[in-house]
Design a protein around this motif. Structure first.
Motif, mmCIF file in Angstrom:
data_model
loop_
_atom_site.group_PDB
_atom_site.id
_atom_site.type_symbol
_atom_site.label_atom_id
_atom_site.label_comp_id
_atom_site.label_asym_id
_atom_site.label_seq_id
_atom_site.Cartn_x
_atom_site.Cartn_y
_atom_site.Cartn_z
ATOM 1 N N MET A 1 0.846 -1.177 0.000
ATOM 2 C CA MET A 1 0.000 0.000 0.000
ATOM 3 C C MET A 1 0.893 1.241 0.000
ATOM 4 S SD MET A 1 -3.327 0.709 2.258
ATOM 5 C CE MET A 1 -2.865 1.621 3.676
ATOM 6 N N LYS A 2 0.538 2.223 -0.801
ATOM 7 C CA LYS A 2 1.323 3.434 -0.950
ATOM 8 C C LYS A 2 1.022 4.405 0.198
ATOM 9 C CE LYS A 2 2.170 7.163 -4.189
ATOM 10 N NZ LYS A 2 1.788 7.771 -5.451
ATOM 11 N N ILE A 3 2.065 4.964 0.784
ATOM 12 C CA ILE A 3 1.903 5.945 1.850
ATOM 13 C C ILE A 3 1.801 7.334 1.213
ATOM 14 C CG2 ILE A 3 2.986 7.027 3.845
ATOM 15 C CD1 ILE A 3 4.326 4.348 4.421
ATOM 16 N N ILE A 4 0.732 8.026 1.537
ATOM 17 C CA ILE A 4 0.515 9.357 0.985
ATOM 18 C C ILE A 4 0.802 10.374 2.076
ATOM 19 C CG2 ILE A 4 -1.176 10.925 -0.029
ATOM 20 C CD1 ILE A 4 -2.603 8.424 -1.107
ATOM 21 N N LYS A 5 1.683 11.319 1.787
ATOM 22 C CA LYS A 5 2.025 12.361 2.737
ATOM 23 C C LYS A 5 1.323 13.649 2.355
ATOM 24 C CE LYS A 5 6.588 10.637 3.897
ATOM 25 N NZ LYS A 5 8.001 10.981 4.005
ATOM 26 N N LYS A 6 1.208 14.531 3.322
ATOM 27 C CA LYS A 6 0.647 15.852 3.065
ATOM 28 C C LYS A 6 1.629 16.626 2.195
ATOM 29 C CE LYS A 6 -2.898 15.469 5.844
ATOM 30 N NZ LYS A 6 -4.254 15.542 5.404
ATOM 31 N N THR A 7 1.119 17.381 1.217
ATOM 32 C CA THR A 7 1.987 18.137 0.328
ATOM 33 C C THR A 7 1.929 19.640 0.579
ATOM 34 O OG1 THR A 7 0.243 18.190 -1.340
ATOM 35 C CG2 THR A 7 1.869 16.418 -1.506
ATOM 36 N N ASN A 8 0.970 20.079 1.386
ATOM 37 C CA ASN A 8 0.862 21.492 1.718
ATOM 38 C C ASN A 8 1.916 21.823 2.772
ATOM 39 O OD1 ASN A 8 0.165 24.010 2.706
ATOM 40 N ND2 ASN A 8 -2.030 23.587 2.767
ATOM 41 N N PRO A 9 2.909 22.664 2.431
ATOM 42 C CA PRO A 9 3.981 22.932 3.393
ATOM 43 C C PRO A 9 3.492 23.609 4.671
ATOM 44 C CG PRO A 9 4.344 24.136 1.337
ATOM 45 C CD PRO A 9 3.126 23.303 1.157
ATOM 46 N N ARG A 10 2.483 24.470 4.575
ATOM 47 C CA ARG A 10 1.948 25.120 5.773
ATOM 48 C C ARG A 10 1.345 24.078 6.714
ATOM 49 N NH1 ARG A 10 -3.723 27.653 6.717
ATOM 50 N NH2 ARG A 10 -3.490 28.241 8.887
ATOM 51 N N LEU A 11 0.621 23.121 6.152
ATOM 52 C CA LEU A 11 -0.031 22.091 6.951
ATOM 53 C C LEU A 11 0.991 21.153 7.589
ATOM 54 C CD1 LEU A 11 -2.768 21.142 7.840
ATOM 55 C CD2 LEU A 11 -2.907 19.741 5.802
ATOM 56 N N VAL A 12 2.020 20.793 6.861
ATOM 57 C CA VAL A 12 3.071 19.933 7.399
ATOM 58 C C VAL A 12 3.766 20.629 8.572
ATOM 59 C CG1 VAL A 12 5.295 18.850 6.882
ATOM 60 C CG2 VAL A 12 3.435 18.712 5.234
ATOM 61 N N ARG A 13 4.070 21.921 8.402
ATOM 62 C CA ARG A 13 4.719 22.701 9.459
ATOM 63 C C ARG A 13 3.796 22.855 10.671
ATOM 64 N NH1 ARG A 13 6.518 26.154 6.311
ATOM 65 N NH2 ARG A 13 4.728 27.565 6.310
ATOM 66 N N LEU A 14 2.497 23.080 10.412
ATOM 67 C CA LEU A 14 1.532 23.236 11.492
ATOM 68 C C LEU A 14 1.418 21.958 12.321
ATOM 69 C CD1 LEU A 14 -0.688 24.734 13.025
ATOM 70 C CD2 LEU A 14 -2.286 24.018 11.232
ATOM 71 N N ILE A 15 1.337 20.813 11.669
ATOM 72 C CA ILE A 15 1.244 19.536 12.376
ATOM 73 C C ILE A 15 2.482 19.319 13.237
ATOM 74 C CG2 ILE A 15 1.196 17.019 12.070
ATOM 75 C CD1 ILE A 15 -0.602 17.553 9.588
ATOM 76 N N SER A 16 3.641 19.636 12.682
ATOM 77 C CA SER A 16 4.888 19.511 13.438
ATOM 78 C C SER A 16 4.906 20.451 14.638
ATOM 79 C CB SER A 16 6.065 19.807 12.504
ATOM 80 O OG SER A 16 7.259 19.833 13.222
ATOM 81 N N ASP A 17 4.463 21.691 14.444
ATOM 82 C CA ASP A 17 4.415 22.670 15.540
ATOM 83 C C ASP A 17 3.427 22.244 16.625
ATOM 84 O OD1 ASP A 17 6.251 24.178 14.161
ATOM 85 O OD2 ASP A 17 4.809 25.697 13.475
ATOM 86 N N LEU A 18 2.291 21.684 16.225
ATOM 87 C CA LEU A 18 1.306 21.223 17.196
ATOM 88 C C LEU A 18 1.871 20.089 18.060
ATOM 89 C CD1 LEU A 18 -1.868 21.253 14.955
ATOM 90 C CD2 LEU A 18 -1.605 22.527 17.082
ATOM 91 N N LYS A 19 2.564 19.154 17.429
ATOM 92 C CA LYS A 19 3.154 18.048 18.187
ATOM 93 C C LYS A 19 4.241 18.550 19.131
ATOM 94 C CE LYS A 19 2.169 14.365 14.909
ATOM 95 N NZ LYS A 19 2.752 13.358 14.009
ATOM 96 N N ALA A 20 5.041 19.503 18.664
ATOM 97 C CA ALA A 20 6.094 20.070 19.512
ATOM 98 C C ALA A 20 5.488 20.814 20.703
ATOM 99 C CB ALA A 20 6.979 21.004 18.696
#
Length: 120
Positions: A1-20
């Motif tokens: 199964m193919k893993i699909i990642k988020k491609t929106n850079p703002r969203l990727v950064r936001l998710i990382s900031d939320l976890k931090a």
């Protein structure tokens, strides 16, 4: 199964900031929002102003892990943080004396996450 990642850079950064922010302040609310945003976009919340009006009081802070839409009216001051706002929703919130902000701003203002309601 193919893993699909988020491609929106703002969203990727936001998710990382939320976890931090969740790790630093030991606030589970930020981890919950990050997990909601990691899911497919079709599962994001789309909340109308009428729902915000029903579930909040004056000077409440609301977080929407998705978009705020302009259907309905709002009759009290409320601070709303979301990924996005329709033009009509933003103008109605501001005209009621409220405030529209991005989730990134809310993390900076309330690092512990206390007093924030999540609507979906």
């Amino acid at each position: 199964m193919k893993i699909i990642k988020k491609t929106n850079p703002r969203l990727v950064r936001l998710i990382s900031d939320l976890k931090a922010a969740s790790r630093e302040s030991k606030a589970a609310i930020w981890r919950d929002v990050a997990e909601r945003l990691e899911k497919p976009r079709r599962n994001y919340a789309a909340v109308n102003l009428s729902k915000i009006n029903r579930h909040t009081g004056d000077d409440d802070t609301v977080l929407v892990a998705g978009k705020v839409l302009g259907a309905g009216e709002i009759d009290h001051r409320v601070t709303v943080a979301a990924l996005g706002f329709s033009e009509q929703a933003a103008s109605k919130i501001i005209s009621a004396g409220g405030r529209c902000m991005k989730i990134e701003e809310l993390i900076r203002l309330h690092p512990k996450g206390t007093g924030i309601k999540i609507l979906r």
